[in-house]
Design a protein around this motif. Sequence first.
Motif, PDB file in Angstrom:
ATOM      1  N   MET A 113      48.508  44.917  50.022  1.00  0.00           N
ATOM      2  CA  MET A 113      48.594  46.139  49.228  1.00  0.00           C
ATOM      3  C   MET A 113      47.930  45.884  47.877  1.00  0.00           C
ATOM      4  SD  MET A 113      51.950  48.322  48.185  1.00  0.00           S
ATOM      5  CE  MET A 113      52.341  47.573  46.637  1.00  0.00           C
ATOM      6  N   HIS A 114      47.097  46.812  47.416  1.00  0.00           N
ATOM      7  CA  HIS A 114      46.411  46.706  46.130  1.00  0.00           C
ATOM      8  C   HIS A 114      47.065  47.662  45.142  1.00  0.00           C
ATOM      9  CE1 HIS A 114      42.840  44.540  47.740  1.00  0.00           C
ATOM     10  NE2 HIS A 114      43.272  45.086  48.852  1.00  0.00           N
ATOM     11  N   GLN A 115      47.226  47.219  43.886  1.00  0.00           N
ATOM     12  CA  GLN A 115      47.831  48.057  42.858  1.00  0.00           C
ATOM     13  C   GLN A 115      47.125  47.808  41.533  1.00  0.00           C
ATOM     14  OE1 GLN A 115      50.469  50.247  43.348  1.00  0.00           O
ATOM     15  NE2 GLN A 115      50.038  50.911  41.289  1.00  0.00           N
ATOM     16  N   LYS A 116      46.765  48.877  40.826  1.00  0.00           N
ATOM     17  CA  LYS A 116      46.205  48.745  39.484  1.00  0.00           C
ATOM     18  C   LYS A 116      47.356  48.493  38.519  1.00  0.00           C
ATOM     19  CE  LYS A 116      41.822  49.723  40.125  1.00  0.00           C
ATOM     20  NZ  LYS A 116      40.768  48.799  39.837  1.00  0.00           N
ATOM     21  N   VAL A 117      47.191  47.526  37.612  1.00  0.00           N
ATOM     22  CA  VAL A 117      48.213  47.198  36.628  1.00  0.00           C
ATOM     23  C   VAL A 117      47.568  47.056  35.258  1.00  0.00           C
ATOM     24  CG1 VAL A 117      49.743  46.035  38.260  1.00  0.00           C
ATOM     25  CG2 VAL A 117      48.024  44.720  37.041  1.00  0.00           C
TER      26      VAL A 117
ATOM     27  N   SER B  12      42.854  46.711  32.081  1.00  0.00           N
ATOM     28  CA  SER B  12      43.379  46.990  33.423  1.00  0.00           C
ATOM     29  C   SER B  12      42.952  45.865  34.360  1.00  0.00           C
ATOM     30  CB  SER B  12      42.900  48.338  33.943  1.00  0.00           C
ATOM     31  OG  SER B  12      41.505  48.322  34.099  1.00  0.00           O
TER      32      SER B  12
ATOM     33  N   GLU C 220      43.703  44.362  38.752  1.00  0.00           N
ATOM     34  CA  GLU C 220      44.166  44.691  40.099  1.00  0.00           C
ATOM     35  C   GLU C 220      45.092  43.583  40.576  1.00  0.00           C
ATOM     36  OE1 GLU C 220      42.397  45.978  44.425  1.00  0.00           O
ATOM     37  OE2 GLU C 220      41.107  44.910  43.031  1.00  0.00           O
ATOM     38  N   LEU C 221      46.264  43.984  41.068  1.00  0.00           N
ATOM     39  CA  LEU C 221      47.228  43.041  41.614  1.00  0.00           C
ATOM     40  C   LEU C 221      47.279  43.252  43.115  1.00  0.00           C
ATOM     41  CD1 LEU C 221      49.273  40.851  40.835  1.00  0.00           C
ATOM     42  CD2 LEU C 221      50.994  42.635  40.673  1.00  0.00           C
ATOM     43  N   ILE C 222      47.063  42.180  43.866  1.00  0.00           N
ATOM     44  CA  ILE C 222      47.045  42.246  45.326  1.00  0.00           C
ATOM     45  C   ILE C 222      48.299  41.560  45.857  1.00  0.00           C
ATOM     46  CG2 ILE C 222      45.781  41.630  47.415  1.00  0.00           C
ATOM     47  CD1 ILE C 222      43.253  41.474  45.589  1.00  0.00           C
ATOM     48  N   PHE C 223      49.111  42.311  46.598  1.00  0.00           N
ATOM     49  CA  PHE C 223      50.321  41.803  47.223  1.00  0.00           C
ATOM     50  C   PHE C 223      49.992  41.454  48.668  1.00  0.00           C
ATOM     51  CE2 PHE C 223      51.600  44.766  43.971  1.00  0.00           C
ATOM     52  CZ  PHE C 223      52.687  44.154  43.361  1.00  0.00           C
TER      53      PHE C 223
ATOM     54  N   ILE D  42      54.523  44.422  33.976  1.00  0.00           N
ATOM     55  CA  ILE D  42      55.335  44.769  35.137  1.00  0.00           C
ATOM     56  C   ILE D  42      56.762  44.356  34.814  1.00  0.00           C
ATOM     57  CG2 ILE D  42      55.763  44.310  37.587  1.00  0.00           C
ATOM     58  CD1 ILE D  42      52.852  43.599  37.882  1.00  0.00           C
TER      59      ILE D  42
ATOM     60  N   SER E 118      62.868  41.910  48.959  1.00  0.00           N
ATOM     61  CA  SER E 118      61.453  41.791  48.597  1.00  0.00           C
ATOM     62  C   SER E 118      60.647  41.015  49.623  1.00  0.00           C
ATOM     63  CB  SER E 118      61.306  41.132  47.229  1.00  0.00           C
ATOM     64  OG  SER E 118      61.547  39.757  47.293  1.00  0.00           O
TER      65      SER E 118
END
Length: 90
Positions: free
Chosen positions: A4-8, A18, A20-23, A72, A89
Amino acid sequence: MNIMHQKVAIYNNKIKESAELIFESYSDSAENVGLTLVLAGLGRYKFQGSDFYTALFGLRALLEPKSIVICINGCRLDFVCSSMGQQMSQ
């Protein structure tokens, strides 16, 4: 493997940027999850752990000496995760 990719938002030397955090979650590894922070011009930082909170704390420990702060709630110094939260989690 689930990704999952999320902008942080991050602070790099007190300047907001800014990233990008990749889970990532793995089913065939002792380290169940991985986090990768992709910073423009500064490269990638990766940390693996048994759950996302452990990985977030580890990633924060890698970045703090470089004056990079991830915005975060799970990375806050006063954040405490319950055992139920850690189990969920995974």
